[in-house]
Design an enzyme around this catalytic site. Structure first.
Site, PDB file in Angstrom:
ATOM      1  N   GLY A 126       2.906  -0.829   4.403  1.00  0.00           N
ATOM      2  CA  GLY A 126       2.964   0.574   4.002  1.00  0.00           C
ATOM      3  C   GLY A 126       4.393   0.987   3.697  1.00  0.00           C
ATOM      4  N   GLY A 127       5.053   1.632   4.665  1.00  0.00           N
ATOM      5  CA  GLY A 127       6.374   2.226   4.474  1.00  0.00           C
ATOM      6  C   GLY A 127       7.392   1.298   3.822  1.00  0.00           C
ATOM      7  N   GLU A 129      -5.364  -4.233  11.031  1.00  0.00           N
ATOM      8  CA  GLU A 129      -4.324  -3.211  11.143  1.00  0.00           C
ATOM      9  C   GLU A 129      -4.577  -2.394  12.412  1.00  0.00           C
ATOM     10  OE1 GLU A 129      -2.314  -2.165   7.180  1.00  0.00           O
ATOM     11  OE2 GLU A 129      -4.124  -0.960   7.308  1.00  0.00           O
ATOM     12  N   HIS A 164      -9.704   1.618   5.112  1.00  0.00           N
ATOM     13  CA  HIS A 164      -8.407   1.804   5.781  1.00  0.00           C
ATOM     14  C   HIS A 164      -8.572   2.829   6.902  1.00  0.00           C
ATOM     15  CE1 HIS A 164      -4.232   2.810   6.505  1.00  0.00           C
ATOM     16  NE2 HIS A 164      -3.912   1.696   5.864  1.00  0.00           N
ATOM     17  N   GLY A 215       2.690   2.811  10.753  1.00  0.00           N
ATOM     18  CA  GLY A 215       3.660   3.887  10.538  1.00  0.00           C
ATOM     19  C   GLY A 215       4.414   4.313  11.776  1.00  0.00           C
ATOM     20  N   GLU A 253      -6.803   5.190   7.847  1.00  0.00           N
ATOM     21  CA  GLU A 253      -6.502   6.585   7.486  1.00  0.00           C
ATOM     22  C   GLU A 253      -7.712   7.240   6.824  1.00  0.00           C
ATOM     23  OE1 GLU A 253      -2.899   5.686   5.389  1.00  0.00           O
ATOM     24  OE2 GLU A 253      -1.916   5.272   7.302  1.00  0.00           O
ATOM     25  N   SER A 280       3.565  -1.651  10.525  1.00  0.00           N
ATOM     26  CA  SER A 280       5.025  -1.682  10.701  1.00  0.00           C
ATOM     27  C   SER A 280       5.655  -3.037  10.361  1.00  0.00           C
ATOM     28  CB  SER A 280       5.400  -1.236  12.120  1.00  0.00           C
ATOM     29  OG  SER A 280       4.982   0.089  12.342  1.00  0.00           O
ATOM     30  N   ASN A 283       0.865  -1.188   0.000  1.00  0.00           N
ATOM     31  CA  ASN A 283       0.000   0.000   0.000  1.00  0.00           C
ATOM     32  C   ASN A 283       0.899   1.235   0.000  1.00  0.00           C
ATOM     33  OD1 ASN A 283      -1.849   2.005   0.375  1.00  0.00           O
ATOM     34  ND2 ASN A 283      -2.428   1.400   2.461  1.00  0.00           N
ATOM     35  N   TRP A 284       1.014   1.848  -1.165  1.00  0.00           N
ATOM     36  CA  TRP A 284       1.918   3.004  -1.284  1.00  0.00           C
ATOM     37  C   TRP A 284       1.333   4.278  -0.678  1.00  0.00           C
ATOM     38  CZ3 TRP A 284       4.058   2.599  -7.016  1.00  0.00           C
ATOM     39  CH2 TRP A 284       4.933   1.503  -7.084  1.00  0.00           C
ATOM     40  N   LYS A 285       0.028   4.229  -0.333  1.00  0.00           N
ATOM     41  CA  LYS A 285      -0.656   5.419   0.199  1.00  0.00           C
ATOM     42  C   LYS A 285      -0.425   6.593  -0.765  1.00  0.00           C
ATOM     43  CE  LYS A 285      -0.263   3.379   4.706  1.00  0.00           C
ATOM     44  NZ  LYS A 285      -0.159   3.512   6.150  1.00  0.00           N
TER      45      LYS A 285
HETATM   46  P1  13P Z   1       3.068   0.730   7.693  1.00  0.00           P
HETATM   47  O1  13P Z   1       3.562  -0.572   7.154  1.00  0.00           O
HETATM   48  O2  13P Z   1       3.816   1.923   7.182  1.00  0.00           O
HETATM   49  O3  13P Z   1       2.968   0.695   9.194  1.00  0.00           O
HETATM   50  O4  13P Z   1       1.565   0.929   7.147  1.00  0.00           O
HETATM   51  C1  13P Z   1       0.666  -0.108   7.300  1.00  0.00           C
HETATM   52  C2  13P Z   1      -0.550   0.215   6.538  1.00  0.00           C
HETATM   53  O5  13P Z   1      -1.296   1.107   6.872  1.00  0.00           O
HETATM   54  C3  13P Z   1      -0.800  -0.563   5.324  1.00  0.00           C
HETATM   55  O6  13P Z   1      -2.088  -0.350   4.843  1.00  0.00           O
END
Ligand code: 13P
Length: 249
Positions: A226-227, A163, A91, A169, A93, A205, A9-11
């Site tokens: 994510g990251g 999640e 999600h 993050g 966010e 994470s 997930n590149w957001k």
């Molecule tokens: P991180 O891996 O950066 O913690 O993000 C997780 C996430 O929100 C994937 O959708």
């Protein structure tokens, strides 16, 4: 699911230059399924950069209607026409910053299934909810409202991602026992509604160092990353590290 599913997930990250570099360096193996979810504006560039590499493309969000006066939004049916396979729904966010609610999550699941996209439904508790002992309640409520009146007789391709909001993050990966408890609860709750297995991903994470041990937790069928998914090297390393350890059939 016989292979673990690793979803990037590149957001709201990345660039045209960056995605070329990502796919040029992509070095995956056949023991895991990989999916990339770029920002919508890069979807077509991703599809052409992927060529015949074994990685599917998805989107990070859809709207709750199929067409109409909804400025800035994208519908499930538009994506199906582009050969998009997966969509993230709910999600944290989006729940936090765009005030997405359980009813919208449910509406989006209906539309995703109608368009034959595979929904990845995200649920998870905040730190405050965990500290108040409400984790189980929150997860059950999110699941029950997400799956309300969702008939999966014809389309069994659906995924849940656990999640915990406090692990996203932050570098604070949830401890094994917390992941185990949450995934068991999710599995039991889903089993009361459906008579087949729905894969459950963990997100929060995940990185190349912790992926190998996290994948061996019972009922963890893959990751939403994510990251650590933004660079090809770290994403591919996650895939390689878990495939060494994935023991289920
Ligand atoms: P991180 O891996 O950066 O913690 O993000 C997780 C996430 O929100 C994937 O959708």
């Amino acid at each position: 699911m016989s292979k673990p599913l690793i979803v990037a997930n590149w957001k709201m990250n990345g660039s045209l230059e960056g995605l070329k570099d990502f796919f040029e360096k992509l070095d995956l193996c056949e023991y895991a399924e990989a999916v990339v979810l770029p920002p919508a504006v890069y979807i077509r560039d991703c599809i052409s950069a992927i060529g015949n590499r074994a990685i599917a493309v998805g989107i990070q969000n859809i709207w709750t209607e199929d067409a109409g006066a909804f400025t800035g939004e994208i519908s499930a049916s538009m994506l199906k026409a582009l050969n998009i396979q997966y969509v993230i729904i709910g999600h944290s966010e989006r729940r936090q910053y765009m005030y997405e609610n359980d009813k919208q999550v449910n509406d989006k699941i209906h539309l995703a299934l109608k368009a034959e996209l595979i929904p990845i439904i995200c649920i998870g508790e905040t730190l405050k909810e965990r500290e108040n002992g409400q984790t189980d309640l929150v997860l059950k409520e999110q699941l029950n409202s997400a799956f309300e009146n969702i008939n999966l007789d014809n389309q069994k391709n659906i995924i849940v991602a656990y999640e915990p909001v406090w692990a996203i993050g932050t570098g604070l990966t949830a401890e094994k026992n917390k992941i185990l408890d949450a995934h068991s609860l999710i599995k039991e709750t889903l089993e009361t509604i459906y008579n087949f297995n729905i894969p459950i991903l963990y997100g929060g994470s995940v990185n190349a160092d912790n992926a190998a041990s996290l994948i061996n937790i019972e009922n963890v069928d893959g990751f939403l990353v994510g990251g650590a998914s933004l660079k090809s090297e770290s994403f591919c390393q996650i895939v390689k590290n878990i495939t060494k350890n994935f023991e289920r059939s």
